[in-house]
Write a protein that holds these residues in place. Sequence first.
Motif, PDB file in Angstrom:
ATOM      1  N   HIS A   1      12.840  -6.956  17.271  1.00 57.98           N
ATOM      2  CA  HIS A   1      14.062  -6.567  17.977  1.00 57.98           C
ATOM      3  C   HIS A   1      13.836  -6.393  19.471  1.00 57.98           C
ATOM      4  CE1 HIS A   1      15.931  -5.079  13.954  1.00 57.98           C
ATOM      5  NE2 HIS A   1      15.931  -6.388  14.091  1.00 57.98           N
ATOM      6  N   SER A   2      12.666  -5.868  19.837  1.00 52.25           N
ATOM      7  CA  SER A   2      12.446  -5.680  21.271  1.00 52.25           C
ATOM      8  C   SER A   2      12.260  -7.011  21.984  1.00 52.25           C
ATOM      9  CB  SER A   2      11.269  -4.725  21.526  1.00 52.25           C
ATOM     10  OG  SER A   2      10.098  -5.281  21.011  1.00 52.25           O
ATOM     11  N   PHE A   3      11.922  -8.066  21.225  1.00 54.76           N
ATOM     12  CA  PHE A   3      11.851  -9.404  21.820  1.00 54.76           C
ATOM     13  C   PHE A   3      13.146 -10.187  21.597  1.00 54.76           C
ATOM     14  CE2 PHE A   3       7.322  -8.535  21.979  1.00 54.76           C
ATOM     15  CZ  PHE A   3       6.901  -9.223  23.108  1.00 54.76           C
ATOM     16  N   GLY A   4      14.144  -9.515  21.052  1.00 55.95           N
ATOM     17  CA  GLY A   4      15.426 -10.180  20.815  1.00 55.95           C
ATOM     18  C   GLY A   4      15.407 -11.147  19.635  1.00 55.95           C
ATOM     19  N   LEU A   5      14.462 -10.942  18.717  1.00 54.16           N
ATOM     20  CA  LEU A   5      14.325 -11.853  17.575  1.00 54.16           C
ATOM     21  C   LEU A   5      14.899 -11.226  16.311  1.00 54.16           C
ATOM     22  CD1 LEU A   5      10.576 -12.848  18.124  1.00 54.16           C
ATOM     23  CD2 LEU A   5      12.623 -13.841  19.172  1.00 54.16           C
ATOM     24  N   SER A   6      15.173 -12.080  15.361  1.00 55.38           N
ATOM     25  CA  SER A   6      15.650 -11.621  14.068  1.00 55.38           C
ATOM     26  C   SER A   6      14.439 -11.362  13.162  1.00 55.38           C
ATOM     27  CB  SER A   6      16.571 -12.706  13.508  1.00 55.38           C
ATOM     28  OG  SER A   6      16.732 -12.564  12.142  1.00 55.38           O
ATOM     29  N   ALA A   7      14.472 -10.246  12.408  1.00 51.47           N
ATOM     30  CA  ALA A   7      13.372  -9.917  11.494  1.00 51.47           C
ATOM     31  C   ALA A   7      13.783 -10.243  10.064  1.00 51.47           C
ATOM     32  CB  ALA A   7      13.018  -8.438  11.608  1.00 51.47           C
ATOM     33  N   ILE A   8      12.923 -10.985   9.391  1.00 51.75           N
ATOM     34  CA  ILE A   8      13.199 -11.291   7.990  1.00 51.75           C
ATOM     35  C   ILE A   8      11.989 -10.917   7.137  1.00 51.75           C
ATOM     36  CG2 ILE A   8      12.740 -13.742   8.539  1.00 51.75           C
ATOM     37  CD1 ILE A   8      14.517 -14.331   5.984  1.00 51.75           C
ATOM     38  N   ALA A   9      12.257 -10.230   6.037  1.00 57.27           N
ATOM     39  CA  ALA A   9      11.173  -9.812   5.139  1.00 57.27           C
ATOM     40  C   ALA A   9      11.129 -10.751   3.948  1.00 57.27           C
ATOM     41  CB  ALA A   9      11.402  -8.377   4.684  1.00 57.27           C
ATOM     42  N   GLU A  10       9.939 -11.248   3.629  1.00 62.04           N
ATOM     43  CA  GLU A  10       9.802 -12.121   2.463  1.00 62.04           C
ATOM     44  C   GLU A  10       9.165 -11.358   1.300  1.00 62.04           C
ATOM     45  OE1 GLU A  10       7.457 -15.496   3.832  1.00 62.04           O
ATOM     46  OE2 GLU A  10       5.595 -14.401   3.546  1.00 62.04           O
ATOM     47  N   GLY A  11       9.339 -11.873   0.096  1.00 59.89           N
ATOM     48  CA  GLY A  11       8.753 -11.230  -1.077  1.00 59.89           C
ATOM     49  C   GLY A  11       9.460  -9.948  -1.476  1.00 59.89           C
ATOM     50  N   VAL A  12      10.760  -9.869  -1.205  1.00 60.63           N
ATOM     51  CA  VAL A  12      11.533  -8.679  -1.571  1.00 60.63           C
ATOM     52  C   VAL A  12      11.886  -8.776  -3.055  1.00 60.63           C
ATOM     53  CG1 VAL A  12      13.656  -7.392  -1.135  1.00 60.63           C
ATOM     54  CG2 VAL A  12      12.426  -8.479   0.761  1.00 60.63           C
ATOM     55  N   GLU A  13      11.275  -7.915  -3.846  1.00 58.91           N
ATOM     56  CA  GLU A  13      11.396  -8.047  -5.296  1.00 58.91           C
ATOM     57  C   GLU A  13      12.240  -6.955  -5.940  1.00 58.91           C
ATOM     58  OE1 GLU A  13       7.456  -8.422  -6.919  1.00 58.91           O
ATOM     59  OE2 GLU A  13       7.200 -10.455  -6.103  1.00 58.91           O
ATOM     60  N   THR A  14      12.372  -5.801  -5.279  1.00 57.71           N
ATOM     61  CA  THR A  14      13.061  -4.689  -5.933  1.00 57.71           C
ATOM     62  C   THR A  14      14.164  -4.108  -5.053  1.00 57.71           C
ATOM     63  OG1 THR A  14      11.597  -2.995  -5.023  1.00 57.71           O
ATOM     64  CG2 THR A  14      10.910  -4.028  -7.099  1.00 57.71           C
ATOM     65  N   GLU A  15      15.051  -3.388  -5.707  1.00 56.46           N
ATOM     66  CA  GLU A  15      16.137  -2.690  -5.003  1.00 56.46           C
ATOM     67  C   GLU A  15      15.531  -1.658  -4.046  1.00 56.46           C
ATOM     68  OE1 GLU A  15      19.560  -2.141  -3.585  1.00 56.46           O
ATOM     69  OE2 GLU A  15      19.317  -3.638  -5.173  1.00 56.46           O
ATOM     70  N   ALA A  16      14.429  -1.049  -4.431  1.00 62.63           N
ATOM     71  CA  ALA A  16      13.771  -0.054  -3.556  1.00 62.63           C
ATOM     72  C   ALA A  16      13.271  -0.710  -2.265  1.00 62.63           C
ATOM     73  CB  ALA A  16      12.615   0.611  -4.303  1.00 62.63           C
ATOM     74  N   HIS A  17      12.723  -1.929  -2.381  1.00 60.65           N
ATOM     75  CA  HIS A  17      12.325  -2.691  -1.185  1.00 60.65           C
ATOM     76  C   HIS A  17      13.538  -2.891  -0.282  1.00 60.65           C
ATOM     77  CE1 HIS A  17       8.803  -4.846  -3.426  1.00 60.65           C
ATOM     78  NE2 HIS A  17       8.362  -3.776  -2.789  1.00 60.65           N
ATOM     79  N   ARG A  18      14.624  -3.322  -0.894  1.00 64.20           N
ATOM     80  CA  ARG A  18      15.821  -3.651  -0.128  1.00 64.20           C
ATOM     81  C   ARG A  18      16.339  -2.428   0.617  1.00 64.20           C
ATOM     82  NH1 ARG A  18      21.533  -4.342  -0.182  1.00 64.20           N
ATOM     83  NH2 ARG A  18      21.531  -2.590  -1.625  1.00 64.20           N
ATOM     84  N   ARG A  19      16.393  -1.296  -0.096  1.00 65.03           N
ATOM     85  CA  ARG A  19      16.899  -0.064   0.503  1.00 65.03           C
ATOM     86  C   ARG A  19      16.041   0.331   1.699  1.00 65.03           C
ATOM     87  NH1 ARG A  19      16.312   3.423  -3.664  1.00 65.03           N
ATOM     88  NH2 ARG A  19      17.504   2.033  -5.013  1.00 65.03           N
ATOM     89  N   CYS A  20      14.731   0.275   1.493  1.00 62.01           N
ATOM     90  CA  CYS A  20      13.797   0.655   2.555  1.00 62.01           C
ATOM     91  C   CYS A  20      13.953  -0.264   3.766  1.00 62.01           C
ATOM     92  CB  CYS A  20      12.371   0.605   2.012  1.00 62.01           C
ATOM     93  SG  CYS A  20      11.127   1.018   3.228  1.00 62.01           S
ATOM     94  N   LEU A  21      14.074  -1.578   3.527  1.00 65.89           N
ATOM     95  CA  LEU A  21      14.192  -2.542   4.625  1.00 65.89           C
ATOM     96  C   LEU A  21      15.513  -2.376   5.374  1.00 65.89           C
ATOM     97  CD1 LEU A  21      12.597  -5.512   2.725  1.00 65.89           C
ATOM     98  CD2 LEU A  21      11.752  -4.582   4.898  1.00 65.89           C
ATOM     99  N   ARG A  22      16.530  -1.992   4.632  1.00 66.23           N
ATOM    100  CA  ARG A  22      17.814  -1.751   5.273  1.00 66.23           C
ATOM    101  C   ARG A  22      17.722  -0.529   6.202  1.00 66.23           C
ATOM    102  NH1 ARG A  22      23.435  -2.425   4.412  1.00 66.23           N
ATOM    103  NH2 ARG A  22      23.478  -3.328   2.361  1.00 66.23           N
ATOM    104  N   GLU A  23      17.029   0.496   5.708  1.00 66.05           N
ATOM    105  CA  GLU A  23      16.832   1.692   6.541  1.00 66.05           C
ATOM    106  C   GLU A  23      16.039   1.373   7.801  1.00 66.05           C
ATOM    107  OE1 GLU A  23      15.100   4.803   4.133  1.00 66.05           O
ATOM    108  OE2 GLU A  23      16.943   4.880   2.922  1.00 66.05           O
ATOM    109  N   LEU A  24      15.096   0.436   7.670  1.00 67.97           N
ATOM    110  CA  LEU A  24      14.273   0.055   8.823  1.00 67.97           C
ATOM    111  C   LEU A  24      14.989  -0.949   9.727  1.00 67.97           C
ATOM    112  CD1 LEU A  24      10.752  -0.307   7.112  1.00 67.97           C
ATOM    113  CD2 LEU A  24      11.592   1.585   8.528  1.00 67.97           C
ATOM    114  N   ARG A  25      16.244  -1.273   9.402  1.00 63.21           N
ATOM    115  CA  ARG A  25      17.073  -2.174  10.214  1.00 63.21           C
ATOM    116  C   ARG A  25      16.565  -3.617  10.223  1.00 63.21           C
ATOM    117  NH1 ARG A  25      21.324  -0.699   9.948  1.00 63.21           N
ATOM    118  NH2 ARG A  25      22.036  -1.936  11.706  1.00 63.21           N
ATOM    119  N   CYS A  26      15.906  -4.014   9.143  1.00 61.56           N
ATOM    120  CA  CYS A  26      15.511  -5.411   9.003  1.00 61.56           C
ATOM    121  C   CYS A  26      16.787  -6.259   8.916  1.00 61.56           C
ATOM    122  CB  CYS A  26      14.668  -5.579   7.734  1.00 61.56           C
ATOM    123  SG  CYS A  26      13.870  -7.168   7.597  1.00 61.56           S
TER     124      CYS A  26
END
Length: 276
Positions: free
Chosen positions: A227-252
Amino acid sequence: AKSAGRSAFRVFAPEMAEEAQRRTEMEIDLRGAAQAGQLWLAFQPKVDLDRDTITGCEALLRWDHPKHGPISPVDFIPIAEDSGLILPIGEWALETACRQGRAWLDAGLPPVSIAVNISAAQLFQRDPVAWVAGTLERTGFPADLLELELTESQLAQDVETAIDVFRQLRGLGIRLAIDDFGTGYSSLEYLRRFDVTSLKIDRSFVDGMLAEPGDAAIVRAAIALAHSFGLSAIAEGVETEAHRRCLRELRCDQIQGYLVSRPVPADEFATLLLRR
Ligand code: C2E
Ligand code: CA
Ligand code: CA
Ligand code: CA
């Protein structure tokens, strides 16, 4: 120590010969695979976390061997790279992905970006920019919907040339992603010097982030860096709802992984796209 080394050699030599023969056989089979229609592309959705919609996909090579069944790209891509076959196979993959993307647009599906993986040999071939531009022109796939994914280690093979090629590729209007981000050693320098549009956080960190504070810290830092470089962050290997929730909180920005869907054939991807 010397004799131990010699006996170790004797123990391992037959296996090494077997491995070499396996690779040679695979190379011969791979040579005709695209022509024989044994290669195909699977598509895995990328989902925007805010909007909860599919905004793109990654095209992943699949090889159905007539005798051995499906062979993983983890096994055949290195052989394709070592033998030079990655050039024709990579051409086939880009062309096929762009044709597929054009066909989806023509069928009236919502526009989605398609990401294609590129190996170092493809980036450093004679005129990579003319190749990509020519493919876009031939297939009629819009440049702004094409994304190329490269790993840091691939860029590291010739940083100055890679920076130059990236600049020209960006000039075509396509997007560029650094794949497996965090697994290399020069991440920060790369972010400053390479004209890229997104960072893909390696699935090893996503996998560990709920249990390992170190992995969580890397994921958090990678998103902040993007984000500080103006780029989009994408997480790969997201397997669980808990991963998704955490990544959403981290503003991925985006996620990709089995939670949403495994990589699927083109018609199944179109169905996913229409359903969401
Ligand atoms: P990659 O580019 O890092 O691709 C992501 C890999 O993670 C894919 O493996 C995908 O199927 C897998 N994956 C996706 N979601 C999940 C998940 O939730 N959990 C787990 N455990 N895995 C997940 P795949 O399809 O076996 O491809 C492996 C590698 O082969 C790719 O890694 C890429 O480096 C290479 N590859 C695949 N297609 C191509 C291609 O067309 N060209 C080149 N040069 N390399 C390719
Ligand atoms: Ca990739
Ligand atoms: Ca990756
Ligand atoms: Ca990977």
